[in-house]
Design a protein around this motif. Structure first.
Motif, PDB file in Angstrom:
ATOM      1  N   ILE B 259       0.840  -1.205   0.000  1.00  0.00           N
ATOM      2  CA  ILE B 259       0.000   0.000   0.000  1.00  0.00           C
ATOM      3  C   ILE B 259       0.875   1.254   0.000  1.00  0.00           C
ATOM      4  CG2 ILE B 259      -1.526   1.380   1.469  1.00  0.00           C
ATOM      5  CD1 ILE B 259      -3.058  -1.114   2.109  1.00  0.00           C
ATOM      6  N   ALA B 260       1.965   1.205   0.756  1.00  0.00           N
ATOM      7  CA  ALA B 260       2.847   2.370   0.833  1.00  0.00           C
ATOM      8  C   ALA B 260       3.432   2.700  -0.542  1.00  0.00           C
ATOM      9  CB  ALA B 260       3.969   2.105   1.820  1.00  0.00           C
ATOM     10  N   ILE B 262       2.011   1.990  -3.599  1.00  0.00           N
ATOM     11  CA  ILE B 262       0.996   2.463  -4.549  1.00  0.00           C
ATOM     12  C   ILE B 262       0.409   3.780  -4.055  1.00  0.00           C
ATOM     13  CG2 ILE B 262      -1.147   1.347  -3.705  1.00  0.00           C
ATOM     14  CD1 ILE B 262      -1.028   0.330  -6.880  1.00  0.00           C
ATOM     15  N   SER B 263       0.492   4.010  -2.767  1.00  0.00           N
ATOM     16  CA  SER B 263       0.163   5.274  -2.088  1.00  0.00           C
ATOM     17  C   SER B 263      -1.032   6.057  -2.632  1.00  0.00           C
ATOM     18  CB  SER B 263       1.377   6.187  -2.013  1.00  0.00           C
ATOM     19  OG  SER B 263       1.994   6.319  -3.253  1.00  0.00           O
ATOM     20  N   SER B 264      -2.222   5.658  -2.260  1.00  0.00           N
ATOM     21  CA  SER B 264      -3.479   6.352  -2.596  1.00  0.00           C
ATOM     22  C   SER B 264      -3.501   6.913  -4.015  1.00  0.00           C
ATOM     23  CB  SER B 264      -3.744   7.481  -1.608  1.00  0.00           C
ATOM     24  OG  SER B 264      -3.755   6.992  -0.297  1.00  0.00           O
ATOM     25  N   PRO B 265      -3.484   6.063  -4.999  1.00  0.00           N
ATOM     26  CA  PRO B 265      -3.417   6.555  -6.381  1.00  0.00           C
ATOM     27  C   PRO B 265      -4.762   7.116  -6.839  1.00  0.00           C
ATOM     28  CG  PRO B 265      -3.698   4.181  -6.387  1.00  0.00           C
ATOM     29  CD  PRO B 265      -3.624   4.589  -4.942  1.00  0.00           C
ATOM     30  N   VAL B 323      -2.025  -4.303  -1.948  1.00  0.00           N
ATOM     31  CA  VAL B 323      -3.113  -4.313  -2.917  1.00  0.00           C
ATOM     32  C   VAL B 323      -2.726  -5.290  -4.024  1.00  0.00           C
ATOM     33  CG1 VAL B 323      -3.611  -1.874  -2.476  1.00  0.00           C
ATOM     34  CG2 VAL B 323      -2.231  -2.501  -4.457  1.00  0.00           C
ATOM     35  N   TRP B 362       4.721   6.925 -10.565  1.00  0.00           N
ATOM     36  CA  TRP B 362       5.703   6.529  -9.554  1.00  0.00           C
ATOM     37  C   TRP B 362       5.934   5.018  -9.520  1.00  0.00           C
ATOM     38  CZ3 TRP B 362       1.110   8.986  -8.727  1.00  0.00           C
ATOM     39  CH2 TRP B 362       0.100   8.285  -8.082  1.00  0.00           C
ATOM     40  N   PHE B 389      10.200   2.063  -4.932  1.00  0.00           N
ATOM     41  CA  PHE B 389       9.290   3.130  -5.361  1.00  0.00           C
ATOM     42  C   PHE B 389       9.340   4.311  -4.396  1.00  0.00           C
ATOM     43  CE2 PHE B 389       7.465  -1.008  -6.551  1.00  0.00           C
ATOM     44  CZ  PHE B 389       7.637  -0.904  -7.914  1.00  0.00           C
ATOM     45  N   PRO B 390       9.045   5.547  -4.783  1.00  0.00           N
ATOM     46  CA  PRO B 390       8.668   5.925  -6.154  1.00  0.00           C
ATOM     47  C   PRO B 390       9.875   5.898  -7.104  1.00  0.00           C
ATOM     48  CG  PRO B 390       8.854   7.862  -4.774  1.00  0.00           C
ATOM     49  CD  PRO B 390       9.044   6.699  -3.874  1.00  0.00           C
TER      50      PRO B 390
END
Lengths: 631, 518
Positions: B259-260, B262-265, B323, B362, B389-390
């Motif tokens: 999750i960190a 992909i960070s709230s895309p 995710v 990212w 990432f990013p």
């Protein structure tokens, strides 16, 4: 078709003629008094930028904002014009960055005030700009290739931003006429060329710039259509910061940008590190970011930004993020930004704060990594019990070394060795009669016995390994080891296994046979021979076990409403449970206490046929006796 | 996606319909029949969706606020009174308010307008509204297009011939046009009767209310799922041929990401992913058949006892804080994740990214994401303490590369002062002094601002004369050297003014300590 709009291609044409070396007459104090200075020093005289410097730095700022927000697909071609045209870069994506442009501009240097003004003209640059617009970009090329026969649907539009010092309105008209004529000519050329494209639409933005304090000889003129292909607008702007402001306004218009100001960002003071004050930072971004704000009616438009009267900015209050990286938030849009004032302290504080995470680069490989990922998922899920109580081996730490490598596409010799070790270890556990984590959920009592537990475990492990034997010969070796080592199941089980194993071996033989067949027919005889050998072996085996797997067990003729069979001592194979021992004893004891029923005495397999007398009386088959009775 | 049913209860809806048989029907009855069918369909297939009922004549009234209770909606249908004339504009304005109050401006909403095609007379009639459409001020704006993403379905209790005999159809078509073409007009085929109303509502259900069934796959693990609300086709207007793209019914998981990372895309839409027991034969649940619900419940009960991949996936994503990246079509991806509803309850959800090979810059190109085991060394480090990432963009953005902008005098002054500050701390700050000096030199050369180089050279020479007696002797040498180098660069002569050239510190007998640092 948005991608190939006018803003796909921007040509800057900047005048490099001798008069551009003139001062913009706006002074910059650069020798500022710093604290702790020795008193009595007279600061150095302020300096001023030339028209050229103003033009170049304003156009660089335009490009900076554009590249920040559109790193791809929006391209700039930079041309300077004096006695000829100097094209500083190309449309290729590699040429699209500030460093390249800055280096190229440094190579050109400032205009030479002593050059002959008669030989110099902005016209060279404008002609080169039209030429450049006819040149195909890699994106246009790609789109044309994809569309094949519909290639003509790929648009070719562009914009020319020309910064010059014009002499008069009629001079401006002359420049416009020149551009129009050149487009006409070049479109004719492009019509007969594969690597040139006709210009469908060109927006000419003529910026006349002049020293501060002088009267402009050129008047502003809004956008006007000169021909179906060409529109033109004229801006008459004083040099210095006025020119920079103008280009800032233009970049926002040309690329549909809008402004957001983040207010009240707490920052440490430069001089007093332990105090903090609040600052505002203005950002530019695509205006789509504001669409939802405006729709919601709750517009945060907080008045004009400090710079100019042109634009409105949406103000947002800073909220220090609580960093919880394991939470997903609903996000409807993310937009690239560019700070209006990129190297002001508040701007760089903000961007550094947002950028301070470590970053990495990935190296690509030849194979598409995502396909490899899918492939890996396929392998990992070949055997995957869905719930914990369905599995034994995945509850056992001892199996992990094998389970983690067997799913690999290719195993090393070391992997095979580890698998074998795992199997030996399990054999050892079984010998020591270690308990297994068999689920007892849904079973009554203590669940299966220890040896049954091991049988379940070995079966499951075999299922796992068998799911992967096609991966490589090494996977096959693990299976061989497993089959050789696993505990011998009870006889019946053994027989079935043997049957299965043989089938598989034959399958395999057939498979390998098939593999060889096409190119090596002589293999066929080899295969037959091995099959015959196999047959002999089986024959020998059958003699030993008597019961050959080829002759199936007699079908169970037991009727569905079978009465409980009494397990007899002879019948029971393998160790007996305490219950069966006890009930056998009781049954034998009880049977002695009464006279045995005739039926049971005459029974076959503990089953007695009822109403035998009817059969004798009617001379009919027992099965038909119901019908017969009614007749 | 919520639905607002907007029912015309003007007097014209009570016009009788000649139906074979004795019973007398009004258009209103036909409408109620059709809506009953729609509500029954939704009760079966769209249990989780909210629906509201608005009735209107010259006034409008919210009969049933947004609810999942289809019985309430059904009951309201039988409690409608008859009123005066049709006044569509105010009703549509009412819909705007109701939806915005409940859902805001971002949630897409379907509006089902049921009318007989008599669009009112005089002020407030649709004809009047359309005629004055161009003379509106911002405050009296026509309610269309709706301020939220919407579809406007007009269910006409009239057949095409009847509507065409007046200008009703044209007016309704303009209504759809005003909603940016988002919507459709349905009319009754043939004579007005229950059967034909059913078939008209059947068409609406096909267009707007068919459940989206898909198969969720992860290697060999699969599950039949309903994706709710139905993902709508998406149009990429960047493309030359903007054709709507629909997502696959095979949703293939291609991998898992923290999750960190992909960070709230940003996403186009969010959907619940519900495992379903597909009753293969019973797929075609005919309209109005309610007895089926019992069977279905028992089928669901049985399904509840069978281990399901969705349950495994949801639990795993939740525990691991990850995710699943799912492929929705060619070059189109989304993500599956666990979304907490409340403290105790969470759901498996799917969000759709914008179509394209690189929806999240990212993460780079999606096709370039691969298994960790393929990397030479674990990009997450041995103890999971870093992340790949990013991704670093190939060209840094201006704010990440320390660009020089001198448009405002303060920009220039700051850069000059930095040099001056370091000059006073020579030789300790030799390195930073030359770094800043070279940055200024490069920018001045690019901007053709040679006067600045001369000015700074003069300034450094002056600083040299101001050095206190206690100053390190190296300071004077470095200042003189730097000033001289700037002077020659300011001539613009190619041998000294090369952009890539850097002024290097002078090697002096004293500079042993400083050269060590270089």
């Amino acid at each position: 078709m948005k991608i190939f709009s006018e803003s796909h291609k921007t040509v800057f044409v900047v005048d490099h003629c001798p008069y551009m070396a003139e001062s913009c007459r706006q002074h910059v104090e650069f020798d500022m008094l710093v604290k702790n200075r020795t008193q009595g020093i007279i600061p150095l005289a302020p300096i001023s930028k030339s028209l050229w410097t103003c033009s170049v730095e304003s156009s660089m700022e335009y490009c900076r904002i554009m590249y920040d927000i559109f790193p791809f697909k929006k391209l700039v071609n930079f041309i300077v014009s004096d006695s000829g045209a100097h094209v500083l870069n190309s449309w290729t994506q590699e040429d699209q960055n500030l460093q390249e442009l800055m280096a190229a501009l440094a190579a050109v240097g400032p205009p030479n005030p002593r050059a002959d003004p008669e030989c110099c003209s902005i016209l060279h640059g404008l002609v080169a700009a039209v030429e450049a617009l006819c040149k195909i970009t890699e994106y246009q090329h790609e789109a044309r290739t994809v569309l094949m026969e519909n290639a003509e649907r790929v648009g070719n539009r562009g914009r020319i931003i020309c910064i010059t010092n014009a002499k008069s309105d009629s001079h401006v008209r002359m420049l416009e006429d020149c551009v129009q004529e050149t487009i006409h000519e070049h479109n004719k050329l492009a019509a007969n060329s594969d690597h040139l494209m006709q210009i469908q639409k060109c927006e000419l933005v003529l910026i006349h710039t002049y020293p501060v304090g002088e009267d402009s000889l050129v008047s502003d003129r809004p956008k006007k259509e000169l021909s179906p292909v060409l529109t033109s607008e004229v801006h008459s702007v004083r040099a210095g910061r006025h020119l920079a402001t103008k280009l800032n306004v233009l970049v926002q218009q040309h690329f549909d940008l809008a402004s957001t100001t983040i207010t009240n960002i707490p920052m440490k003071e430069e001089q007093h590190a332990n105090t903090s004050a609040n600052y505002d930072v203005e950002l530019l971004h695509h205006k789509e970011a504001h669409v939802d704000f405006l729709k919601s009616g709750d517009n945060h438009i907080g008045g004009n930004s400090r710079e100019g009267a042109f634009k409105e900015t949406v103000t947002l209050k800073w909220c220090t993020p609580r960093t919880n990286s394991v939470e997903l938030h609903y996000c409807t849009g993310a937009y690239r930004i560019s700070p209006v004032d990129v190297n002001s302290r508040p701007s760089s504080c903000l961007t550094n704060f947002l950028l301070n995470e470590p970053r990495y680069k990935m190296d690509g490989s030849l194979e598409i990594p995502l396909e490899r990922a899918k492939d890996q998922l396929e392998k990992h899920t070949r055997y995957w019990p869905m719930i914990i109580s369905q599995t034994t081996i995945f509850n056992m730490q001892a199996v992990v070394p094998l389970a983690s490598v067997i799913v690999k596409e290719a195993m090393t010799d070391e992997d095979v060795l580890n698998c074998q070790k795992t199997i030996y270890n399990l054999v050892d556990m079984e010998r020591k009669n270690d308990p297994l984590p068999i689920s007892t959920v849904g079973t009554r009592g203590k669940g299966p016995k220890r040896d049954e537990q091991y049988r379940i475990m070995w079966n499951e492990l075999e299922t796992l390994v068998r799911a992967h034997i096609s991966n490589s010969e090494k996977h096959q070796r693990v299976l061989e080891c497993l089959v050789a080592c696993r505990s011998k199941p009870p006889e019946e089980e053994e027989r079935k296994k043997r049957g299965r194993k043989r089938e598989e071996k034959e399958d395999k033989l057939e498979k390998s046979g098939k593999d060889y067949e096409p190119d090596k027919p002589w293999q066929e005889s080899e295969r037959l021979k091995s099959l015959l050998d196999r047959e002999k072996e089986d024959l020998a085996e059958a003699e030993v076990i008597k019961d050959s797997p080829d002759s199936p067990e007699p079908p169970n003729k037991k009727p569905l409403i079978a009465m409980d069979e009494m397990p007899t001592v002879e019948k029971a194979k393998g160790p007996m449970s305490l219950l069966s021992l006890w009930s056998n004893r009781i049954n034998t004891a009880n049977s002695r206490k009464h006279q045995e029923f005739i039926g049971r005495l005459n029974s076959v397999n503990n089953k007695a046929e009822l109403y035998q007398h009817l059969k004798e009386e009617n001379g009919m088959e027992t099965t038909d006796n119901g019908k017969a009775g009614r007749q | 996606m919520p639905t607002v049913v907007v029912m015309d209860v003007s007097l014209s809806m009570t016009r009788p319909v000649s139906v074979e048989g004795s019973e007398e029907y009004q258009r209103k009855h036909l409408a109620v029949h059709g809506l009953t069918m729609l509500f029954e369909h939704m009760a079966t297939n769209y249990k989780l969706e909210f629906t509201a009922l608005v009735v209107f004549s010259s006034l409008w009234e919210l009969m049933v606020p947004f609810t999942r209770d289809y019985n309430t909606l059904q009951e309201a249908l039988s409690n409608m009174d008859d009123y005066d004339k049709t006044c569509l504009e105010s009703a549509l304005l009412g819909v705007c308010n109701i939806v915005q109050q409940e859902w805001g401006a971002a949630i897409p909403c379907q509006v089902v307008l049921v009318t007989d095609g008599c669009l009112g007379i005089g002020r407030g009639s649709l004809r009047h509204s359309l005629a004055t459409h161009n003379q509106r001020s911002e405050s009296s704006r026509f309610p269309l297009p709706f301020p939220f993403p919407s579809k406007l379905y007009v269910m006409c209790m009239a057949n095409l011939e009847e509507l065409q005999s007046t200008d009703s159809l044209d007016c309704l078509e303009r209504l759809i046009d005003l909603n940016n073409g988002e919507g459709q007009i349905f009319t009754i085929d043939g004579p007005l009767c229950l059967k034909n109303v059913q078939s008209m509502f059947g068409k609406l259900i096909d267009v707007a209310y068919t459940p989206f069934h898909a198969v969720l796959k992860c290697g060999h693990l699969t599950s039949d799922v309903q994706v709710f609300p139905r993902p709508e086709p998406f149009v990429i207007d960047e493309e030359i041929d903007p054709i709507p793209k629909a997502i696959n019914t095979d949703l293939e998981i291609v991998g898992f990401v923290d999750i960190a990372d992909i960070s709230s895309p940003p996403v186009l839409s969010r959907h619940l992913v519900l495992p379903i027991a597909l009753n293969r034969e019973g797929d075609e649940v005919g309209p109005g058949i309610t007895d089926d619900t019992e069977d279905e419940n028992s089928a669901n009960q049985i399904a509840g006892k069978i281990p399901n991949f969705c349950v495994l996936l949801h639990g795993s994503l939740k525990v691991e804080g990850m995710v699943a990246v799912v492929q929705l079509g060619p070059e189109w991806y989304g993500m599956l994740y666990s979304q907490a509803d409340s403290k105790k309850k969470s759901n498996l959800m799917m969000s759709l990214f914008e179509p394209g090979p690189e929806p999240l810059p990212w993460l780079g190109k999606m096709a370039q994401l691969g298994p960790i085991s393929d990397a030479k060394e674990n990009p997450y480090g041995e103890d999971d303490n870093k992340s790949p990432f990013p991704l670093q963009p190939k060209n840094k953005r201006s704010y990440a590369q320390n660009v020089t902008v001198w448009i405002k005098p303060s920009g220039l002054q700051t850069d000059v002062q930095k040099i001056l500050r370091n000059a006073r701390k020579l030789p300790e700050k030799t390195q930073t002094f030359y770094k800043e000096l070279n940055r200024l030199r490069k920018a001045a050369l690019a901007f053709g601002f040679l006067d600045l180089l001369k000015g700074v050279a003069d300034m450094l020479e002056r600083e040299c004369t101001l050095l206190p007696d206690t100053a390190h002797p190296d300071a004077a040498f470095q200042l003189t050297h730097a000033a001289q180098q700037l002077k020659v660069a300011s001539t613009g002569a190619s041998e000294y003014a090369a952009y890539d050239h850097n002024i290097a510190p002078l090697q002096t007998d004293f500079s042993g300590s400083s050269t060590e640092r270089l």
